[in-house]
Scaffold this motif. Structure first.
Motif, PDB file in Angstrom:
ATOM      1  N   LYS A  85       0.809  -1.214   0.000  1.00  0.00           N
ATOM      2  CA  LYS A  85       0.000   0.000   0.000  1.00  0.00           C
ATOM      3  C   LYS A  85       0.847   1.271   0.000  1.00  0.00           C
ATOM      4  CE  LYS A  85      -3.848  -2.150   2.485  1.00  0.00           C
ATOM      5  NZ  LYS A  85      -4.681  -2.129   3.721  1.00  0.00           N
ATOM      6  N   ALA A  86       2.151   1.138   0.147  1.00  0.00           N
ATOM      7  CA  ALA A  86       3.019   2.316   0.178  1.00  0.00           C
ATOM      8  C   ALA A  86       3.009   3.027  -1.167  1.00  0.00           C
ATOM      9  CB  ALA A  86       4.444   1.918   0.549  1.00  0.00           C
ATOM     10  N   GLN A  87       3.303   4.300  -1.128  1.00  0.00           N
ATOM     11  CA  GLN A  87       3.290   5.114  -2.342  1.00  0.00           C
ATOM     12  C   GLN A  87       4.389   4.667  -3.311  1.00  0.00           C
ATOM     13  OE1 GLN A  87       4.088   9.279  -1.706  1.00  0.00           O
ATOM     14  NE2 GLN A  87       2.982   9.907  -3.559  1.00  0.00           N
ATOM     15  N   TYR A  88       4.019   4.512  -4.558  1.00  0.00           N
ATOM     16  CA  TYR A  88       4.909   4.179  -5.668  1.00  0.00           C
ATOM     17  C   TYR A  88       5.431   2.741  -5.621  1.00  0.00           C
ATOM     18  CZ  TYR A  88       5.156   9.278  -6.140  1.00  0.00           C
ATOM     19  OH  TYR A  88       4.851  10.602  -6.280  1.00  0.00           O
ATOM     20  N   LEU A 239      18.495   9.807 -12.266  1.00  0.00           N
ATOM     21  CA  LEU A 239      17.901  10.274 -13.518  1.00  0.00           C
ATOM     22  C   LEU A 239      16.401  10.485 -13.427  1.00  0.00           C
ATOM     23  CD1 LEU A 239      19.768   7.995 -16.107  1.00  0.00           C
ATOM     24  CD2 LEU A 239      20.339  10.318 -15.423  1.00  0.00           C
ATOM     25  N   ASN A 240      15.701   9.701 -12.606  1.00  0.00           N
ATOM     26  CA  ASN A 240      14.242   9.703 -12.639  1.00  0.00           C
ATOM     27  C   ASN A 240      13.635  10.181 -11.338  1.00  0.00           C
ATOM     28  OD1 ASN A 240      14.673   8.608 -15.125  1.00  0.00           O
ATOM     29  ND2 ASN A 240      13.506   6.741 -14.785  1.00  0.00           N
ATOM     30  N   SER A 241      12.378  10.575 -11.438  1.00  0.00           N
ATOM     31  CA  SER A 241      11.589  10.958 -10.278  1.00  0.00           C
ATOM     32  C   SER A 241      11.091   9.703  -9.554  1.00  0.00           C
ATOM     33  CB  SER A 241      10.400  11.821 -10.720  1.00  0.00           C
ATOM     34  OG  SER A 241       9.561  11.088 -11.601  1.00  0.00           O
ATOM     35  N   PRO A 242      10.569   9.826  -8.321  1.00  0.00           N
ATOM     36  CA  PRO A 242      10.109   8.631  -7.587  1.00  0.00           C
ATOM     37  C   PRO A 242       9.060   7.813  -8.318  1.00  0.00           C
ATOM     38  CG  PRO A 242      10.307  10.495  -6.101  1.00  0.00           C
ATOM     39  CD  PRO A 242      10.531  11.028  -7.483  1.00  0.00           C
TER      40      PRO A 242
END
Length: 298
Positions: A85-88, A239-242
């Motif tokens: 259930k955690a974000q991302y 390089l990337n966002s979460p």
């Protein structure tokens, strides 16, 4: 005189038997010592894995207790539910699978064709290419992180899965080329010549002879590429966002205002290792063959 000459040969077998007993005793002692050291080393290496499993099934009160418990007194699956259930989390899991599969597939295709050219054809600069492949592996990839970021930024490939996939492809490509070259060199050239005499074209020789015989090598090489791309987190975290990272980067960022949530973190670590385990179970029959098939050719 006769008794003396008869007694002398009788003493030699006893010495040989005594020497044999001493040799067997020493070999057994050495085996016991080696096994003991191996067991201690195995326990030392497996204890962190056990502690991850132990912590993943503990409630928060047991995780933060001053007195550690080696077996959960109240086992629970809440940590795994919290991780899902955690974000991302689910998004990063899908991102990791997509990036890893794209990088491994691309590296196998490009690396196999490059290894085929190096192993089967003679052209100008062939030895130079081999030296460059070896030299590239000596450079720490982290040293190229800033130039890589600037280069991908110019072509608008930062914060994208395609940019990370290309980066991972380049990361595992030298090892792929060098390893597959050994497998292809182990295939006798007489098979190619016999197929050409029978009327096969170069393409048919590739599809019917070289590719099937290199199958175990492709499997063994894909194992290394899959592990390296799946476990990498510095490049994708930079390089990337979460929302476009993998589970390794998610584990790094699993922090709260009150500190690290150790239970969900350990549960997430177990979930993160599942794809690697499944991948090994699928291709385990070909791993040993692939690792030994190219070991005698360089």
């Amino acid at each position: 005189m006769v008794a003396t000459t008869a007694a002398a040969p009788a003493a030699r077998p006893r010495r040989r038997v005594d020497d044999g007993v001493m040799t067997v005793g020493r070999s057994r002692a050495g085996t016991i010592a080696a096994n003991t050291i191996g067991v201690i080393f195995s326990l030392f290496m497996l204890f962190p894995v056990y502690w991850v499993l132990n912590t993943a099934f503990k409630p928060p009160t047991e995780v933060l207790a001053l007195t550690p418990t080696f077996v959960p007194t109240h086992p629970t699956f809440d940590n795994f539910l919290s991780a899902f259930k955690a974000q991302y989390f689910l998004q990063d899991m899908l991102n990791g699978l997509v990036v890893t599969l794209m990088a491994v597939a691309g590296a196998l295709v490009v690396g196999f064709l490059a290894a085929l050219a190096i192993a089967r054809f003679k052209f100008f600069g062939r030895k130079g290419i081999i030296l460059v492949i070896l030299a590239v592996q000596l450079v720490p990839f982290i040293a190229l992180l800033i130039p890589l970021f600037l280069m991908l930024q110019r072509v608008s490939l930062t914060d994208s899965l395609i940019g990370v996939s290309i980066t991972y492809l380049v990361l595992i490509l030298p090892y792929t080329v060098w390893t597959l070259r050994g497998f292809i060199s182990g295939i006798p050239r007489e098979l190619d010549e016999a197929a050409l005499i029978d009327g096969c074209t170069r393409g048919q020789v590739f599809w019917r002879i070289i590719l099937p015989l290199t199958g175990p090598g492709l499997v063994a090489t894909s194992v290394y590429g899959f592990i390296q791309a799946w476990n990498e987190f510095i490049i994708i975290n930079t390089l990337n966002s979460p929302a476009k990272q993998n589970l390794m980067a998610w584990l790094l960022q699993n922090q709260t205002t009150r500190g690290t949530a150790w239970g969900p973190l350990m549960a997430g670590a177990i979930i993160t290792s599942i794809p690697v385990v499944v991948f090994f179970l699928i291709i385990q029959r070909n791993i040993a063959t692939g690792l030994t098939a190219g070991a005698v050719k360089g």
